[in-house]
Enzyme design. Sequence first.
Site, PDB file in Angstrom:
ATOM      1  N   GLU A 132      81.798  31.083  48.579  1.00 29.35           N
ATOM      2  CA  GLU A 132      81.792  32.518  48.300  1.00 29.35           C
ATOM      3  C   GLU A 132      81.094  33.297  49.409  1.00 29.35           C
ATOM      4  O   GLU A 132      81.593  34.333  49.877  1.00 29.35           O
ATOM      5  CB  GLU A 132      81.102  32.784  46.954  1.00 29.35           C
ATOM      6  CG  GLU A 132      80.832  34.249  46.643  1.00 29.35           C
ATOM      7  CD  GLU A 132      82.075  35.084  46.471  1.00 29.35           C
ATOM      8  OE1 GLU A 132      81.949  36.320  46.394  1.00 29.35           O
ATOM      9  OE2 GLU A 132      83.191  34.515  46.411  1.00 29.35           O
ATOM     10  N   HIS A 171      94.427  40.719  43.398  1.00 29.37           N
ATOM     11  CA  HIS A 171      93.558  40.584  44.575  1.00 29.37           C
ATOM     12  C   HIS A 171      94.286  39.929  45.746  1.00 29.37           C
ATOM     13  O   HIS A 171      94.228  40.427  46.885  1.00 29.37           O
ATOM     14  CB  HIS A 171      92.316  39.779  44.195  1.00 29.37           C
ATOM     15  CG  HIS A 171      91.238  39.824  45.219  1.00 29.37           C
ATOM     16  ND1 HIS A 171      91.034  38.810  46.126  1.00 29.37           N
ATOM     17  CD2 HIS A 171      90.296  40.762  45.504  1.00 29.37           C
ATOM     18  CE1 HIS A 171      90.017  39.116  46.909  1.00 29.37           C
ATOM     19  NE2 HIS A 171      89.552  40.288  46.556  1.00 29.37           N
ATOM     20  N   HIS A 216      83.157  33.417  52.580  1.00 29.69           N
ATOM     21  CA  HIS A 216      84.267  34.358  52.448  1.00 29.69           C
ATOM     22  C   HIS A 216      83.795  35.792  52.663  1.00 29.69           C
ATOM     23  O   HIS A 216      84.472  36.593  53.336  1.00 29.69           O
ATOM     24  CB  HIS A 216      84.898  34.210  51.053  1.00 29.69           C
ATOM     25  CG  HIS A 216      86.024  35.155  50.804  1.00 29.69           C
ATOM     26  ND1 HIS A 216      87.126  35.246  51.633  1.00 29.69           N
ATOM     27  CD2 HIS A 216      86.229  36.075  49.811  1.00 29.69           C
ATOM     28  CE1 HIS A 216      87.962  36.169  51.163  1.00 29.69           C
ATOM     29  NE2 HIS A 216      87.432  36.683  50.073  1.00 29.69           N
TER      30      HIS A 216
END
Length: 308
Positions: free
Chosen positions: A58, A123, A61
């Site tokens: 995460e 998304h 990213h």
Amino acid sequence: MHRSLKWLAVLTTLGMFLVLLGGALVTKTDSGLGCGNEWPLCHGQIIPENITIETVIELSHRVVSGGVGLLLAALSIVAWRTIGYKRETKFLVILSLFFLIAQALIGAAAVVWGQSDFVLALHFGISLISFAAVLLLTLLIFEIDQKFDASTVVIDKKLKWHTIGVTLYSYIVVYTGALVRHTNASLTCPDWPFCVNANPFMSFNMYQGIQMGHRLAAGLIFLWILYIAAMAIRNYKHQRVIYWGWIIALTLVSLQVLSGAAVVLTGLNLYVALAHAFFISCLFGLLCYFILLISRSKLNEGSVSKVS
């Protein structure tokens, strides 16, 4: 100057591709809350102390997305000043920036407040539009050398409307695929291509419906692109961009279908799942390029074979 602009464009395009696949990796590894319910901080810190694999995915990213955002901002400013005279440049700059920001905001909202699966499924598609816009902007930049003139391409009305239709439809396929993953419906039908173990009258639940709906959508786009590719092979032999472009599109959609089957049959193998995202990203970018060609080409009202 032009050479530097080309390198910046290529680097930004590759970066956008990494953002796209990074988002898919976050989803496929369930790492969306790897930094807890906080954004842009991670567990209340810039660099968290307790690091798990989900946190690494995460946080990486987020870092890559931020870096690519800066690259895109630089590319947008230089492209606007350098090739702003091209009619598509400003539109593509605005489109890429808008959807990159929208992607970041939806991602942040999902972390902080949570979102329904049907909203989260948007998304990947939003990221895909931003990637496609940057890809097309890069292709425009490479046209500076004038080695290829899109106005020399002649496309008949039939191919034009099929191209527009299948491009719009591909977005539906993308959304249904993202919905399968976000609803954890990937293995609700462990058989392929049909949901053999499900009783179609008694036990066909919503998740099986989502899974089979995506398979049907994927099957239809394969048949549609097969038909268009056959049309291109038959009528566009003398227009290499169209001829080879649709052969590549058929190859990509075939790989997309095969990798989709492999995702199920391998029990969600991560590398296969990322390949599945890779192929649809390439296909969507190529379809968007066809739309660009249509917007800049000569439209032949009759049969293209008469002018080929």
